[in-house]
Design a protein around this motif. Structure first.
Motif, PDB file in Angstrom:
ATOM      1  N   GLY A  19       4.847   9.868  -8.570  1.00 41.56           N
ATOM      2  CA  GLY A  19       4.949   9.474  -9.971  1.00 41.56           C
ATOM      3  C   GLY A  19       6.157   8.584 -10.193  1.00 41.56           C
ATOM      4  N   PRO A  20       6.113   7.763 -11.234  1.00 44.72           N
ATOM      5  CA  PRO A  20       7.225   6.834 -11.474  1.00 44.72           C
ATOM      6  C   PRO A  20       8.514   7.542 -11.891  1.00 44.72           C
ATOM      7  N   ASP A  21       8.426   8.768 -12.392  1.00 47.49           N
ATOM      8  CA  ASP A  21       9.632   9.478 -12.824  1.00 47.49           C
ATOM      9  C   ASP A  21      10.418  10.043 -11.641  1.00 47.49           C
ATOM     10  N   LYS A  22       9.734  10.599 -10.664  1.00 50.05           N
ATOM     11  CA  LYS A  22      10.391  11.255  -9.536  1.00 50.05           C
ATOM     12  C   LYS A  22      10.658  10.309  -8.366  1.00 50.05           C
ATOM     13  N   LEU A  23      10.044   9.132  -8.353  1.00 48.16           N
ATOM     14  CA  LEU A  23      10.153   8.223  -7.208  1.00 48.16           C
ATOM     15  C   LEU A  23      11.594   7.810  -6.909  1.00 48.16           C
ATOM     16  N   PRO A  24      12.435   7.431  -7.885  1.00 52.38           N
ATOM     17  CA  PRO A  24      13.826   7.080  -7.543  1.00 52.38           C
ATOM     18  C   PRO A  24      14.594   8.238  -6.897  1.00 52.38           C
ATOM     19  N   LYS A  25      14.368   9.458  -7.371  1.00 49.02           N
ATOM     20  CA  LYS A  25      15.042  10.627  -6.790  1.00 49.02           C
ATOM     21  C   LYS A  25      14.587  10.852  -5.346  1.00 49.02           C
ATOM     22  N   VAL A  26      13.287  10.680  -5.083  1.00 49.98           N
ATOM     23  CA  VAL A  26      12.760  10.845  -3.727  1.00 49.98           C
ATOM     24  C   VAL A  26      13.345   9.793  -2.796  1.00 49.98           C
ATOM     25  N   ILE A  27      13.450   8.549  -3.285  1.00 50.41           N
ATOM     26  CA  ILE A  27      14.013   7.469  -2.459  1.00 50.41           C
ATOM     27  C   ILE A  27      15.468   7.771  -2.127  1.00 50.41           C
ATOM     28  N   GLN A  28      16.240   8.259  -3.090  1.00 55.45           N
ATOM     29  CA  GLN A  28      17.640   8.616  -2.835  1.00 55.45           C
ATOM     30  C   GLN A  28      17.739   9.739  -1.805  1.00 55.45           C
ATOM     31  N   THR A  57       0.834  -1.210   0.000  1.00 58.58           N
ATOM     32  CA  THR A  57       0.000   0.000   0.000  1.00 58.58           C
ATOM     33  C   THR A  57       0.867   1.259   0.000  1.00 58.58           C
ATOM     34  N   LEU A  58       1.924   1.260   0.818  1.00 58.93           N
ATOM     35  CA  LEU A  58       2.829   2.414   0.845  1.00 58.93           C
ATOM     36  C   LEU A  58       3.529   2.619  -0.503  1.00 58.93           C
ATOM     37  N   ILE A  59       3.925   1.544  -1.151  1.00 62.62           N
ATOM     38  CA  ILE A  59       4.595   1.652  -2.450  1.00 62.62           C
ATOM     39  C   ILE A  59       3.635   2.210  -3.495  1.00 62.62           C
ATOM     40  N   VAL A  60       2.400   1.702  -3.498  1.00 61.38           N
ATOM     41  CA  VAL A  60       1.405   2.197  -4.462  1.00 61.38           C
ATOM     42  C   VAL A  60       1.121   3.678  -4.210  1.00 61.38           C
ATOM     43  N   LEU A  61       0.980   4.058  -2.956  1.00 61.76           N
ATOM     44  CA  LEU A  61       0.744   5.475  -2.637  1.00 61.76           C
ATOM     45  C   LEU A  61       1.922   6.353  -3.055  1.00 61.76           C
ATOM     46  N   ALA A  62       3.140   5.855  -2.836  1.00 59.63           N
ATOM     47  CA  ALA A  62       4.326   6.629  -3.224  1.00 59.63           C
ATOM     48  C   ALA A  62       4.370   6.822  -4.739  1.00 59.63           C
ATOM     49  N   VAL A  63       4.034   5.770  -5.497  1.00 56.84           N
ATOM     50  CA  VAL A  63       4.020   5.888  -6.963  1.00 56.84           C
ATOM     51  C   VAL A  63       2.944   6.873  -7.392  1.00 56.84           C
ATOM     52  N   LEU A  64       1.776   6.829  -6.745  1.00 60.31           N
ATOM     53  CA  LEU A  64       0.701   7.739  -7.116  1.00 60.31           C
ATOM     54  C   LEU A  64       1.025   9.191  -6.751  1.00 60.31           C
TER      55      LEU A  64
END
Length: 142
Positions: free
Chosen positions: A22-31, A12-19
């Motif tokens: 967005g899939p473009d900014k998610l790797p940058k946010v995780i870093q 659920t947390l992963i789906v919310l993070a993607v929503l």
């Protein structure tokens, strides 16, 4: 840190993070999040080391986890000098519980046989104490 998160909550947390990101900014946010967590850990470790240096050699074995009351008590109970392990091992909980159970059951049978029909008469007034009887002395009450 997140020991109580189950697989469903994680998905659920992963789906919310993607929503949200967005899939473009998610790797940058995780870093950015992992970098921030790493910096916080480094800061706390350096603060701990600074405190240890300031305390001096008398406190070289000092652990910050000992400030937690649960850890402190657990450490003190495991201390061999106090002899608490012998006391703990000498205490038989099953035996004590059996004695309490026997005492309760014998008391219940005595009161039920003494009363009429197994019922207690609540309308009965307590007996008046003798004038010569003194009330029990309670040292804590004075």
């Amino acid at each position: 840190m997140f020991n109580d998160i189950g697989p469903l909550e994680l998905v659920t947390l992963i789906v919310l993070a993607v929503l949200v990101f967005g899939p473009d900014k998610l790797p940058k946010v995780i870093q950015d999040v992992t970098r921030t967590i790493r910096k916080i850990r480094e800061f706390s470790e350096s603060a701990k080391n600074d405190i240890r240096e300031e305390l001096g050699p008398e406190f070289k074995d000092f652990e910050f986890e000992d400030l937690n009351p649960k850890t402190f008590i657990r450490k003190q109970l495991d201390n061999e000098d106090l002899g608490l392990k012998e006391i703990r091992n000498g205490f038989d909980l099953k035996k004590e519980m059996a004695e309490v159970t026997d005492a309760v059951h014998s008391r219940d049978s005595d009161t039920s046989s003494a009363s009429s029909g197994g019922r207690i008469d609540m309308t009965k007034k307590p007996e008046a104490p003798d004038p010569d009887d003194r009330p029990p002395f309670d040292a804590d009450a004075t």
